[in-house]
Design a protein around this motif. Structure first.
Motif, mmCIF file in Angstrom:
data_model
loop_
_atom_site.group_PDB
_atom_site.id
_atom_site.type_symbol
_atom_site.label_atom_id
_atom_site.label_comp_id
_atom_site.label_asym_id
_atom_site.label_seq_id
_atom_site.Cartn_x
_atom_site.Cartn_y
_atom_site.Cartn_z
ATOM 1 N N THR A 1 46.697 47.856 34.461
ATOM 2 C CA THR A 1 47.581 47.019 35.266
ATOM 3 C C THR A 1 48.706 46.451 34.406
ATOM 4 O O THR A 1 49.878 46.493 34.788
ATOM 5 C CB THR A 1 46.766 45.865 35.884
ATOM 6 N N THR B 1 37.006 51.026 38.600
ATOM 7 C CA THR B 1 36.629 49.888 37.760
ATOM 8 C C THR B 1 35.193 49.436 38.002
ATOM 9 O O THR B 1 34.638 48.677 37.207
ATOM 10 C CB THR B 1 37.548 48.692 38.059
ATOM 11 N N MET C 1 38.158 48.835 45.434
ATOM 12 C CA MET C 1 39.429 48.160 45.698
ATOM 13 C C MET C 1 40.109 48.779 46.905
ATOM 14 O O MET C 1 40.090 49.997 47.083
ATOM 15 C CB MET C 1 40.356 48.323 44.504
ATOM 16 N N THR D 1 47.665 47.185 40.675
ATOM 17 C CA THR D 1 46.741 47.715 41.678
ATOM 18 C C THR D 1 47.335 47.831 43.077
ATOM 19 O O THR D 1 46.640 48.241 43.992
ATOM 20 C CB THR D 1 45.462 46.870 41.739
ATOM 21 N N TYR E 1 45.325 44.009 44.938
ATOM 22 C CA TYR E 1 44.308 44.647 45.779
ATOM 23 C C TYR E 1 43.468 43.591 46.472
ATOM 24 O O TYR E 1 43.575 42.400 46.172
ATOM 25 C CB TYR E 1 43.405 45.538 44.927
ATOM 26 N N SER F 1 37.185 53.966 42.959
ATOM 27 C CA SER F 1 37.871 52.711 42.622
ATOM 28 C C SER F 1 37.907 52.435 41.122
ATOM 29 O O SER F 1 38.444 51.427 40.672
ATOM 30 C CB SER F 1 37.253 51.536 43.371
ATOM 31 N N PRO G 1 43.616 51.797 42.330
ATOM 32 C CA PRO G 1 42.676 51.015 41.537
ATOM 33 C C PRO G 1 42.964 51.181 40.039
ATOM 34 O O PRO G 1 43.167 52.295 39.569
ATOM 35 C CB PRO G 1 41.320 51.639 41.898
#
Lengths: 168, 666
Positions: free
Chosen positions: B545, B385, B491, B535, B307, B383, B539
């Motif tokens: 991930t 996070t 992101m 990502t 991202y 997003s 996001p």
């Protein structure tokens, strides 16, 4: 319905989106009329105009193309489909076949409400319109075939072929 | 439905036996006569004999048969031309159910099979398998959905549901009349994977693949591995150092004989298909590190392109207008590079006594409130996070500099992961002051009236004022002067437009790469052999991930377990006897190399004819619609099959409540 007319609706539902969307309606035990025929397709971009017109000529009163919309897994297919349906409705309108009988929409895998809404709206429209004029649809189908053959000879697609033919 | 006595959901003894068609001598006789006539007509016309279709109707233990009169369906479809066998079973998917199919094929010489049961997504493959076990091509099979789109959707209309089942089966039989046997497309498989992106997702995927004995090319466009994690300090919720995680993964991939790491390199072209992707990689491969190109053939591609953080517009929340308005990545960099012994927080020459953290910058954007991106789109997604990042940083800041006042401005707080909600509790305890506002009434970030940016450090009020209509105090308008604003940016997908174009990758409305199915096939894209890790898809936090990267690697490894790649046979095909070489189809194909005009010799003359590369064709059918001669068809989904289905649906079919008539397919 006083005259006992039950519209026959063909739903062309994409395997990735609308078909599982229609399954979701049944899984939720929600109901819609039983004269709705759902056929699974990979992408409705497959169908030439004459396919739809042939269906009308066989007695299908309305067609809902339940596509994936912008989530279409095939590159450029949705855009082409939209263009083809645009062209089709122009030809239907010019030929006197009610364009309310054709609906292009997008239904996602969980779009239960959207699915039921589309069916209800088509049903309502068709009850107003009455049964499809099968002979007219057959005439338009033949014209559409001619247009396609013409496009083959001159290497044109879609409305360009129509325009060119008129010009000639 | 008065004669429907079995519909209890409690299968009786006779349910395990085949349903005996009702002995109605008159219908039978008519039926036989019609069939005999048709067979004679066919013979006279030189048409091959009618197919022998077996139709199997499932009760689904009452799920179907409580609504649909399945015996009646079996009786009526038994009269459809071509249907040789029509049976009812309580559970078609059971062993005895499947066995009935393969047995009947072998014993009665069936050459087409229809099963009417649940949705094809559940058991289409099951019954194709049963058909194969009867030594019949599995694509001479049709699945009819009379549960999800039958009994369940028409519970209060048993007659309608019964009629619909008859019509749908008749349609399927019609489709099968025009069916052709199909074979899976088999192609050689190059057991080598290309991983694009050397961040944690790419490194994890490469390490997992190598551990399974697969050769990997890991391409990273910067000069070092680690990606965005190189810029982070301590990470939530483990409180470990991002650098340790990166180093651990770098150790796993570096000096691994199975992994070729190409730094400062870029994938510039991708062509081909699963098992056979021809890729071009540009990088410093020339003599003396000079720039050069390499052609590498790989079997699978993992997109670990990651991202980019949202970059606020100039002036958005005073970004780039006030020297102490920073984004979260900039803030983390600032804290990282600070002297560990510093007693005061200072940035760009300003002593920081108060910091405001703003959530949802560049995420969850609303139409009419937020300014769209240059391409006109809004980042409507969350997003995911940023909330935890902000709270994590807020807690750390309060601990490091207890004298600094910390404010948190949010629309919502979504600390969704395990161990993340704790940061919210901790932040509250640590004295972080929370403000909550409605997205429709956004907060304002302005210069404090009368304050000059160059004001001396002895001032009492912060030079930036945030005005908010605070929902936590029932809509009170509050102005908060602060020294620094940290924008919790979301992101956005990396700039991989060229790869998206080159590989024909599907992207969602948010421009992230799109999986085939969010739950059932979460790391695959519609292009076979291409997988997504991390990502590049959406996001995700570090844990998610790494999970995704592991899944993508294992998925790729499973693909390499076979010597040959097997592809779905649903691709376009050209009937050479009908093709005139006009090439309209070629203009409709968006997949390079899938459909081309080639020179061929026909009757001693060189002519142009369309040709499909089955490995590159995705089966969308865009080419089919434009062929004036119907020379182009999609295997398994031919136009004449779809036409036959409509004919089947519209055929005069006997109704549960009216006199049965013979079905005529015309």
């Amino acid at each position: 319905m006083a005259d006992g007319f039950t519209p026959k609706i063909l739903v062309l539902a994409t395997e990735k989106c609308a078909y599982p969307g229609a399954d979701a309606v049944g899984k939720a035990h929600l109901e819609y009329p039983s004269e709705v025929f759902i056929l699974r397709v990979l992408s409705p971009v497959l169908f030439p105009e004459d396919y739809y017109l042939r269906a009308y000529s066989k007695g299908i009163d309305g067609i809902i193309i339940a596509s994936c919309g912008s989530d279409c897994p095939y590159h450029g297919a949705y855009e082409r489909l939209a263009k083809r349906i645009d062209d089709l409705t122009i030809h239907m309108k010019d030929g006197g076949l009610e364009i309310e009988r054709m609906r292009l929409t997008a239904i996602c895998t969980v779009c239960i409400k959207a699915f039921l809404k589309e069916i209800a709206e088509m049903e309502e429209n068709l009850i107003k319109l009455g049964p499809v004029d099968r002979a007219l649809a057959e005439k338009l189908r033949q014209e559409s075939r001619q247009r396609l053959e013409f496009s083959g000879r001159y290497g044109l697609t879609g409305n360009a072929a129509t325009a060119e033919r008129v010009a000639l | 439905m008065s004669d429907n006595t079995h519909s209890t959901g409690q299968p009786g003894k006779e349910d395990h036996e085949e349903a005996v068609l009702k002995d109605d001598a008159e219908y039978r006789q008519q039926h036989e006569t019609l069939k005999r006539q048709q067979a004679e007509d066919r013979e006279r016309a030189g048409v091959p004999p009618e197919p022998k279709v077996g139709v199997y109707i499932c009760r689904c233990g009452g799920n179907i048969s409580d609504v649909v009169d399945v015996e009646r369906v079996a009786q009526v479809v038994g009269m459809v031309p071509g249907v040789t066998v029509s049976k009812v079973h309580t559970f078609m998917c059971s062993d005895p159910g499947q066995h009935t199919i393969s047995n009947d094929i072998l014993e009665q010489g069936l050459d087409r099979v229809v099963v009417a049961s649940c949705s094809p997504f559940l058991h289409e493959q099951t019954f194709r398998g049963a058909v194969s076990r009867g030594n019949l091509n599995p694509y001479l099979y049709e699945h009819v959905n009379i549960r999800e789109q039958g009994s369940w959707a028409h519970k209060h209309d048993p007659e309608g549901a019964t009629k619909l089942a008859i019509q749908m089966i008749t349609a399927a039989v019609g489709k099968l009349h025009n069916a052709q046997p199909l074979e899976l497309i088999k192609l050689p498989n190059h057991r080598k994977a290309l991983v694009i992106g050397g961040g944690i997702a790419g490194m994890k995927a490469a390490a997992e693949l190598a551990a399974r004995g697969i050769q990997v090319i890991l391409v990273e466009n910067s000069e070092r591995l680690g990606g965005r994690l190189n810029d982070l300090g301590r990470i939530y919720p483990s409180e470990t150092l991002a650098g340790d995680l990166v180093n651990d993964l770098v150790r796993q991939v570096r000096n691994n004989p199975k992994i070729d790491i190409l730094l400062n390199s870029k994938v510039t072209a991708v062509d081909g298909f699963i098992g056979n992707f021809k890729t071009v990689i540009e990088g410093p491969f020339g003599p003396g590190g000079g720039f050069d190109k390499r052609d590498i053939v790989v079997g699978a591609i993992i997109m670990a392109t990651g991202y980019r953080p949202y970059v606020p517009r100039d002036g958005e929340f005073l970004y780039r207008q006030d020297r102490c308005v920073v984004t979260t990545p900039e803030y983390i960099q600032m804290m990282q590079s600070m002297d560990p012994k510093a007693k005061h927080l200072e940035y760009n020459g300003r002593t920081i006594r108060s910091v405001a953290f703003l959530h949802c910058v560049g995420s969850r954007q609303l139409d009419g409130i937020h300014e769209p991106q240059p391409d006109g789109t809004l980042n409507t997604y969350c997003s995911r996070t940023c909330c935890s990042t902000i709270l994590h940083q807020a807690v750390a800041l309060r601990k490091r500099f207890p004298q600094v006042q910390v404010y948190d401005f949010h629309r919502d707080i979504r600390t969704y992961g395990r161990g993340e909600e704790e940061y919210y509790t901790e932040a509250s305890k640590a004295g972080v002051v929370f403000f909550r506002y409605n997205g429709e009434e956004p907060l304002q970030v302005e210069r404090t009236p009368g304050a000059s940016a160059r004001q001396s450090n002895s001032r009492k009020q912060g030079p930036i004022t945030i005005t908010v209509k605070d929902m936590l105090t029932w809509g009170e308008e509050i102005a908060v002067p602060v020294d620094m604003v940290v924008l919790g940016v979301g992101m956005m997908p990396s700039h991989i437009e060229d790869l998206v174009e080159s590989i024909k990758l599907p992207t969602g409305e948010d421009h992230f790469l799109q999986e085939v199915h969010p739950k059932l096939r979460p790391v695959e894209v519609s292009v076979n052999g291409v997988l997504i890790a991390g990502t590049a898809q959406a996001p995700m936090n570090i844990q998610e991930t790494l999970n995704a990267a592991g899944a993508a690697a294992v998925k790729a490894a499973a693909m390499f377990a076979h010597e040959m790649v097997e592809l779905n046979p649903f691709v376009a095909s050209v009937d050479a006897s009908l093709c005139c070489g006009e090439g309209l189809c070629v203009t409709q194909c968006d997949y390079e190399g899938a459909l081309q005009l080639v020179e061929k010799e026909v009757d001693g003359q060189m002519v142009q004819r369309a040709e499909v590369n089955a490995g590159l064709c995705v089966g969308c059918g865009a080419c089919v619609a434009v062929c004036p001669h119907r020379a182009m068809e999609l295997n398994g989904w031919r136009l004449d099959q779809f036409e036959a289905m409509v004919d089947g649906l519209m055929a005069e079919t006997p109704h549960a409540d009216c006199e049965p008539q013979l079905v005529n397919l015309g």
